[in-house]
Design a protein around this motif. Structure first.
Motif, short mmCIF file in Angstrom:
data_model
loop_
_atom_site.label_atom_id
_atom_site.label_comp_id
_atom_site.label_asym_id
_atom_site.label_seq_id
_atom_site.Cartn_x
_atom_site.Cartn_y
_atom_site.Cartn_z
N ALA A 148 -3.80 -4.31 5.94
CA ALA A 148 -4.46 -4.20 4.65
C ALA A 148 -3.91 -3.56 3.51
O ALA A 148 -4.19 -3.86 2.35
CB ALA A 148 -5.71 -3.69 5.15
N GLU A 149 -2.90 -2.70 3.96
CA GLU A 149 -2.08 -1.99 2.69
C GLU A 149 -0.62 -2.39 2.53
O GLU A 149 0.02 -1.93 1.78
CB GLU A 149 -2.39 -0.53 2.74
CG GLU A 149 -2.07 0.08 4.12
CD GLU A 149 -1.93 1.60 4.23
OE1 GLU A 149 -2.30 2.26 2.95
OE2 GLU A 149 -2.07 2.23 5.17
N ARG A 150 -0.08 -3.06 3.81
CA ARG A 150 0.95 -3.38 3.83
C ARG A 150 1.97 -4.41 2.87
O ARG A 150 2.90 -4.24 2.32
CB ARG A 150 1.41 -4.00 5.44
CG ARG A 150 2.82 -4.09 5.98
CD ARG A 150 2.97 -4.62 7.15
NE ARG A 150 2.05 -3.90 8.21
CZ ARG A 150 1.55 -4.52 9.37
NH1 ARG A 150 1.94 -5.65 9.46
NH2 ARG A 150 1.03 -3.43 9.95
N ALA A 151 0.95 -5.31 2.33
CA ALA A 151 1.41 -6.31 1.39
C ALA A 151 2.02 -5.35 0.17
O ALA A 151 2.83 -5.74 -0.69
CB ALA A 151 0.46 -7.05 0.78
N LYS A 152 1.19 -4.24 -0.15
CA LYS A 152 1.75 -3.38 -1.44
C LYS A 152 3.09 -2.89 -1.34
O LYS A 152 3.88 -2.98 -2.08
CB LYS A 152 0.64 -2.39 -1.64
CG LYS A 152 1.04 -1.33 -2.61
CD LYS A 152 0.02 -0.26 -3.08
CE LYS A 152 -0.37 0.53 -1.79
NZ LYS A 152 -1.36 1.58 -1.92
N TYR A 153 3.33 -2.38 -0.10
CA TYR A 153 4.73 -1.79 0.32
C TYR A 153 5.69 -2.95 0.30
O TYR A 153 7.03 -2.95 0.07
CB TYR A 153 4.64 -0.85 1.41
CG TYR A 153 3.55 0.24 1.04
CD1 TYR A 153 3.99 1.48 0.42
CD2 TYR A 153 2.47 0.14 1.61
CE1 TYR A 153 3.22 2.30 0.09
CE2 TYR A 153 1.49 1.29 1.42
CZ TYR A 153 1.86 2.53 0.51
OH TYR A 153 1.30 3.28 0.36
N THR A 154 5.42 -4.25 0.91
CA THR A 154 6.22 -5.15 1.25
C THR A 154 6.72 -5.65 -0.29
O THR A 154 7.87 -6.10 -0.45
CB THR A 154 5.66 -6.34 1.97
OG1 THR A 154 5.23 -5.72 3.26
CG2 THR A 154 6.47 -7.55 2.12
N GLY A 155 5.64 -5.58 -1.06
CA GLY A 155 5.81 -6.47 -2.62
C GLY A 155 6.92 -5.22 -3.30
O GLY A 155 7.76 -5.87 -3.83
N PHE A 156 6.95 -3.77 -3.03
CA PHE A 156 7.88 -3.02 -3.46
C PHE A 156 9.08 -3.14 -2.91
O PHE A 156 10.25 -3.23 -3.70
CB PHE A 156 7.41 -1.51 -3.43
CG PHE A 156 6.35 -0.93 -4.26
CD1 PHE A 156 6.67 -0.96 -5.59
CD2 PHE A 156 5.06 -0.66 -3.73
CE1 PHE A 156 5.83 -0.38 -6.45
CE2 PHE A 156 4.08 -0.25 -4.46
CZ PHE A 156 4.47 -0.16 -5.98
N ILE A 157 9.42 -3.64 -1.73
CA ILE A 157 10.64 -3.87 -1.19
C ILE A 157 11.10 -5.20 -1.66
O ILE A 157 12.37 -5.34 -2.17
CB ILE A 157 10.42 -4.21 0.37
CG1 ILE A 157 10.09 -2.87 1.26
CG2 ILE A 157 11.61 -4.74 0.85
CD1 ILE A 157 11.48 -1.71 1.16
N ALA A 158 10.37 -6.28 -1.74
CA ALA A 158 10.90 -7.67 -2.38
C ALA A 158 11.31 -7.33 -4.03
O ALA A 158 12.16 -7.81 -4.52
CB ALA A 158 9.74 -8.50 -2.48
N ALA A 159 10.60 -6.38 -4.59
CA ALA A 159 11.04 -5.96 -5.98
C ALA A 159 12.29 -5.25 -6.02
O ALA A 159 13.05 -5.58 -7.03
CB ALA A 159 9.88 -5.10 -6.61
N THR A 160 12.45 -4.49 -5.10
CA THR A 160 13.89 -4.11 -5.11
C THR A 160 15.09 -4.97 -4.77
O THR A 160 15.99 -4.78 -5.52
CB THR A 160 13.93 -3.19 -3.50
OG1 THR A 160 13.03 -1.98 -3.62
CG2 THR A 160 15.13 -2.33 -3.44
N PHE A 161 14.83 -6.13 -4.15
CA PHE A 161 15.91 -7.16 -4.24
C PHE A 161 16.02 -7.44 -5.56
O PHE A 161 17.32 -7.79 -6.05
CB PHE A 161 15.37 -8.18 -3.44
CG PHE A 161 15.77 -7.83 -1.78
CD1 PHE A 161 17.03 -8.10 -1.39
CD2 PHE A 161 14.58 -7.40 -0.97
CE1 PHE A 161 17.09 -7.65 -0.03
CE2 PHE A 161 14.91 -7.03 0.48
CZ PHE A 161 15.92 -7.34 0.82
N GLY A 162 14.75 -7.89 -6.42
CA GLY A 162 14.90 -8.47 -7.65
C GLY A 162 15.79 -7.33 -8.62
O GLY A 162 16.34 -7.84 -9.44
N LEU A 163 15.30 -6.07 -8.41
CA LEU A 163 15.96 -4.86 -9.45
C LEU A 163 17.33 -5.03 -9.04
O LEU A 163 18.23 -4.83 -10.01
CB LEU A 163 15.34 -3.80 -8.97
CG LEU A 163 15.75 -2.42 -9.95
CD1 LEU A 163 15.53 -2.88 -11.19
CD2 LEU A 163 15.12 -1.38 -9.47
#
Length: 558
Positions: A148-163
């Motif tokens: 239920a809250e994991r997507a938020k942190y997964t999104g930050f990891i995905a954003a890390t690849f973009g950054l």
């Protein structure tokens, strides 16, 4: 080994506010450390490209130019299928920290390489470390946070690849120009050591198997070897041609090895990819969508800078900015999408919208022509990147949420694996399409009368798309001393290069069309994705509850 690093002691009483705060702080410090390690790994995939020309100039290995990148992808892909299961048996902390150590060791020896062969071998070692990090990171997040809250942190990891994709070329260019290309590897050491130190003290002991783990080494070797053969075959197809015999030897050999391994694993208790995984329709559909999306995603991304440089005419010196709109869209979509899933608990709508945005972006890319502007390309790739970010954070969470707790590691590795294999095959397939289209379209689009006015020794060079972003032809123009002859030559060159641009734009148009078809298929399949409620507990909490139930059952039996 119990998960004692971020849990209060079990005294039979509810945790105090201080103990609860300590748990949350420990989790967040671990997450920050994992994100920093992933950033280093992702950064190294983008930072190297900027420095490769100077690397080749110093180590004299132009014939092995692409292998510096290919070998990293090869070894990283090979370890992804197996690292999740192994980390569950041996402990996440032990495996993740080993990945950091191997990555840092690989960075050090890459910086010290004296020959191109040494650099390629050491990049393979660095790729193993990077593969362990990316293959374990999402499983760690599953342990720490509930779906239920994991997507938020997964999104930050995905954003890390973009950054990493945004800042990598800038850092690589700065270090190469002001220090040495060796510092693109040495810069990892102080940051990596700091991350290693942080995680050593904060990372919870996350091992969930028995105290005497049984690891399917034969299955690990088969899956890793099959992945390596397929990746190598696809890479060779991209640099040679599909008619090149070793390509098919490797692809068929890799596929047969993986099929044989999966058949063998169906009879092994501790299988790397348990057969029970694929009985789950949500997981299986997520695998298919991720594979097709990876094929379209990587193929599109790799050709956008080529279109901007060779067709639109953006100077190569600004190459670090070419993918900035795409990555900005991806970062915004990843973080925003993760927060949205966490807030709403719904994932199907976001997955569908993300695929629709990617498809719309791909459609707009197919409309680009030789007269398109940089602003038009930026508009298209922002939309593509936004859809990529929205969908990227979904399918890891969906797959993890759908399967049983004991399958979380294997499901995470499987999703990462098919994304990388899809991307590698996508690069090979679209690369061969572009090359074949160029062979057909250049004779059609380049005026034969203009080509006839060029010296024979320059004809093959002037019709090579590579000259569109090099200074070879300009040097030839400068070599003509007579002003009138130079003016005629410049006019002839402009006619020919306009034809080459037209041929390249048409060829890339076909590649974007193939990507669009793949994304539309993914969008269609997403409509059949079954939505179930997101769990409110983390994998670590689920396992603790199972152990407590087992202990209680044992006490009742006695």
């Amino acid at each position: 080994m119990a998960e004692t690093a971020t849990k209060p002691k079990n005294t039979g009483q509810p945790p105090t506010a201080e103990e609860h705060h300590a748990v949350i702080s420990g989790r967040m410090l671990t997450f920050v450390g994992v994100m920093a390690a992933i950033f280093l790994s992702a950064l190294d995939q983008t930072i190297v490209g900027t420095a490769l020309p100077k690397v080749v100039a110093e180590l004299n290995g132009f014939d092995r130019y692409t292998w510096v990148t290919t070998v990293y992808l090869l070894t990283a892909t090979a370890v992804v299928p197996v690292v999740g299961k192994i980390s569950e048996q041996l402990g996440r902390k032990r495996v993740f920290l080993t990945g950091i150590v191997l990555f840092l060791l690989g960075s050090f020896v890459c910086g010290a390489a004296q020959t191109m062969t040494q650099l390629i071998i050491f990049r393979g070692l660095q790729g193993i470390g990077g593969g362990i990090l990316t293959g374990t990171a999402f499983a760690v997040i599953a342990d720490l946070f509930a779906p239920a809250e994991r997507a938020k942190y997964t999104g930050f990891i995905a954003a890390t690849f973009g950054l990493a994709s945004i800042v990598g070329p800038f850092i690589g260019g700065y270090l190469t120009d002001n220090l040495s290309w060796r510092w693109i590897f040495y810069v990892n050491l102080p940051v990596g050591i700091a991350v290693l130190t942080l995680l050593w003290f904060t990372f919870p002991q996350l091992r969930h198997g028995s105290t005497h783990p049984k690891i399917d080494f034969l299955g690990a070797l088969g899956l890793g070897g099959g992945a390596a053969l397929i990746t190598l075959g696809a890479s060779l197809a991209g640099t040679h041609d599909w008619s090149y015999a070793p390509v098919w030897y490797l692809l068929v050999g890799g596929a047969l090895l993986m099929v044989a391994t999966i058949y063998y694993e169906s009879r092994v208790p501790e299988a790397i990819f348990p057969p029970g995984l694929f009985k789950n329709s949500i997981f299986s559909l997520s695998m298919v969508i991720t594979f097709i999306t990876g094929l379209a995603m990587f193929g599109s991304i790799i050709y956008i800078p080529l279109f901007l440089q060779a067709v639109v005419g953006v100077k190569a010196t600004y190459s670090g900015l070419l993918l900035l709109p795409l990555m900005v869209g991806m970062v915004v979509g990843s973080i925003g999408g993760g927060l949205l899933i966490t807030r709403t608990g719904r994932y199907k709508v976001q997955a569908t919208v993300g695929m629709a945005f990617m498809s719309a972006g791909a459609y707009l890319l197919t409309l680009l022509t030789v007269d398109s502007t940089q602003l038009e390309v930026a508009r298209d790739v922002v939309l593509f990147g936004l859809g990529l970010g929205l969908s990227f954070s979904v399918f890891n969470v969906v797959a993890q949420n759908a399967v049983k707790t004991e399958y979380i590691s294997s499901s995470t590795s499987a999703i990462q694996f098919v994304r990388q294999i899809g991307g590698t095959l996508g690069l090979a397939v679209l690369g061969s399409i572009v090359n074949q289209q160029l062979k057909e379209k250049i004779p059609q689009d380049v005026p034969a009368s203009a080509l006839a006015r060029v010296p024979p020794q320059l004809r093959s060079q002037i019709t090579d798309p590579q000259v569109l972003f090099s200074d070879q032809i300009q040097k030839a123009i400068n070599g003509v001393s007579d002003p009138q002859a130079r003016a005629v030559f410049v006019q002839t060159v402009d006619q020919i290069q306009h034809g080459v641009r037209l041929a390249l734009a048409d060829s890339l148009h076909v590649a974007f069309e193939v990507s669009l078809v793949a994304l539309v298929v993914s969008l269609f399949l997403t409509l059949f994705l079954r939505e179930i409620p997101l769990k409110k507990t983390s994998a670590m909490q689920d396992r603790a509850a199972l152990r407590a139930e087992a202990a209680a059952a044992g006490e009742m039996a006695s």
